[in-house]
Design an enzyme around this catalytic site. Structure first.
Site, short mmCIF file in Angstrom:
data_model
loop_
_atom_site.label_atom_id
_atom_site.label_comp_id
_atom_site.label_asym_id
_atom_site.label_seq_id
_atom_site.Cartn_x
_atom_site.Cartn_y
_atom_site.Cartn_z
N ASP A 179 -52.11 -16.81 40.09
CA ASP A 179 -50.82 -16.22 40.40
C ASP A 179 -49.70 -17.24 40.07
O ASP A 179 -49.67 -17.81 38.99
CB ASP A 179 -50.82 -15.81 41.88
CG ASP A 179 -49.59 -15.06 42.34
OD1 ASP A 179 -49.48 -13.86 42.05
OD2 ASP A 179 -48.74 -15.70 43.00
N ASP A 190 -55.66 -5.35 38.20
CA ASP A 190 -54.59 -6.08 38.89
C ASP A 190 -53.34 -5.22 39.04
O ASP A 190 -52.80 -4.72 38.07
CB ASP A 190 -54.27 -7.35 38.08
CG ASP A 190 -53.50 -8.39 38.87
OD1 ASP A 190 -52.64 -8.00 39.69
OD2 ASP A 190 -53.75 -9.58 38.65
N HIS A 227 -56.23 -8.47 41.66
CA HIS A 227 -55.41 -9.67 41.52
C HIS A 227 -56.07 -10.90 42.15
O HIS A 227 -55.69 -12.02 41.83
CB HIS A 227 -54.04 -9.45 42.15
CG HIS A 227 -53.08 -10.58 41.94
ND1 HIS A 227 -52.66 -10.97 40.68
CD2 HIS A 227 -52.47 -11.43 42.82
CE1 HIS A 227 -51.83 -12.00 40.79
NE2 HIS A 227 -51.70 -12.31 42.08
#
Length: 378
Positions: free
Chosen positions: A201, A327, A355
């Site tokens: 991320d 995701d 994700h």
């Protein structure tokens, strides 16, 4: 996970009928009671024998597959009798630069690593894991366990104001301040020691910052559903590419204004009711529950900061990207846009991963990290 047979054993079927309540039941002689106990014991022994035989067949199937060179099967195949030789069950070789498709094998950590791997022959066996925005070192607990049980050294960094780090997220005003725990860690590495840096991320922007500062201490960099930016680009710039296409992200974001509503936001949080849909749509409920009580707001200033990345430093570190096709936070189209803008050495894909693949596909992620560690120097 227990032993291999325990992983594969089916749940015993409860064949008991509801007990009948009888007033004043007749007396039962000791002889008939003993006879009933013997019959019940015999039935239980047969059930146990059948269960053991089924477990043994399943374990033998896996052992034969490994002996014949076949690789672990996935959850989409039969858990008891996987089809041997099926292409669907084979994991791709690391020599290919094509996108990979991996599912989550139901195996023990030591079985996920090729038996001929020699950790001493690797450039480094030390992984440094960097969490994403709002997350903390806690999110890597499965990955840490799998890597350590396979013999690797693992360090999970707690970035400023994240996890259990005692700092107010709203007071973070720069990316360098946010990643200080990571840069301090790299600065204190022993002379000549290298690590494999893994970012998830917003952790992708964080490891990029570290790659520019300490290129000689980083053997490889792995971006997992991460912000992989170009020189002069900010994470906000990256997200602006999908403006209008991610309604879920906009609905989930909660901006916090510690300096007053007339000032820019200081941090951004995620609406807990949308947490699963945005970040964990394929993850186990227990991990979503952990995240719901562990996630903290993400500092906003670092998201606005444009990175300064040079070819001689950042560009000298070998980069690898792991795509997560399910995701909802950084959609696959946006991931591929970043890959096309700044192509890494190799791109992998974990089939069915959301994700947060460290929750949704931990063993497949582990397999890929080990595979990347084995890729020899060019």
């Amino acid at each position: 996970m227990g032993n291999l047979c325990a992983c594969l054993s089916p749940k015993p079927v409860n064949r008991k009928k509801p007990a009948k309540r009888i007033a004043n039941p007749p007396a039962v002689s000791s002889n008939s009671s003993n006879r009933w106990n013997r019959i019940r014991s015999s039935r239980q022994e047969k059930l146990d024998d059948a269960l053991i035989q089924e477990q043994a067949r399943a374990a033998a199937t896996i052992i034969l597959q490994q002996h014949n060179g076949n690789l672990p099967f996935d959850r989409s195949a039969s858990l008891r009798y996987p089809t041997s030789g099926s292409k669907k069950n084979q994991l791709p070789r690391s020599s290919s630069s094509r996108a990979r498709s991996l599912t989550d094998p139901l195996l023990q950590p030591h079985q996920l690593v090729n038996q001929d791997i020699k950790l001493d022959d690797l450039e480094t066996n030390h992984f440094v894991l960097v969490h994403g925005g709002g997350f903390g070192a806690w999110c890597w607990y499965k990955t840490i366990a799998l890597l350590e049980e396979s013999g690797f050294k693992v360090s999970a960094i707690e970035l400023t104001g994240s996890g259990i780090h005692a700092y107010d997220t709203n007071n973070i005003t720069s990316l360098s301040q946010y990643v200080e725990p990571l840069t301090d860690f790299l600065e204190n590495l022993a002379e000549g020691e290298k690590v494999i840096l893994v970012g998830h991320d917003f952790g992708g922007a964080c490891i990029s910052h570290a790659m520019e500062s300490f290129p000689s201490k980083i053997s490889k960099a792995v971006f997992i559903a991460a912000a992989m930016l170009t020189n002069g680009q900010s994470t906000l710039d990256m997200f602006s590419k999908q403006a209008g296409s991610n309604d879920l992200m906009r609905q989930a974001q909660i901006f916090l204004y510690a300096n007053g509503n007339d000032q820019p936001p200081t941090s951004v949080d995620i609406e807990r009711s949308l947490l699963r849909d945005l970040l964990f749509n394929q993850s186990p409920a227990k991990d979503v529950a952990l995240a719901s009580v562990s996630m903290r707001p993400m500092p906003f200033a670092p998201v606005l900061e444009k990175l300064s990345l040079t070819d001689i430093k950042y560009g000298s570190v070998r980069r690898f990207y792991i795509e997560t096709p399910e995701d909802n936070a950084i959609p696959i189209a946006l991931q591929q846009s970043m890959i096309n803008s700044s192509p890494p050495e190799c791109v992998f894909r974990i089939k069915g991963a959301d994700h947060s693949p460290f929750f949704s596909k931990p063993q497949a992620l582990h397999k890929l990290l080990v595979e990347i560690s084995k890729i020899p120097s060019i």
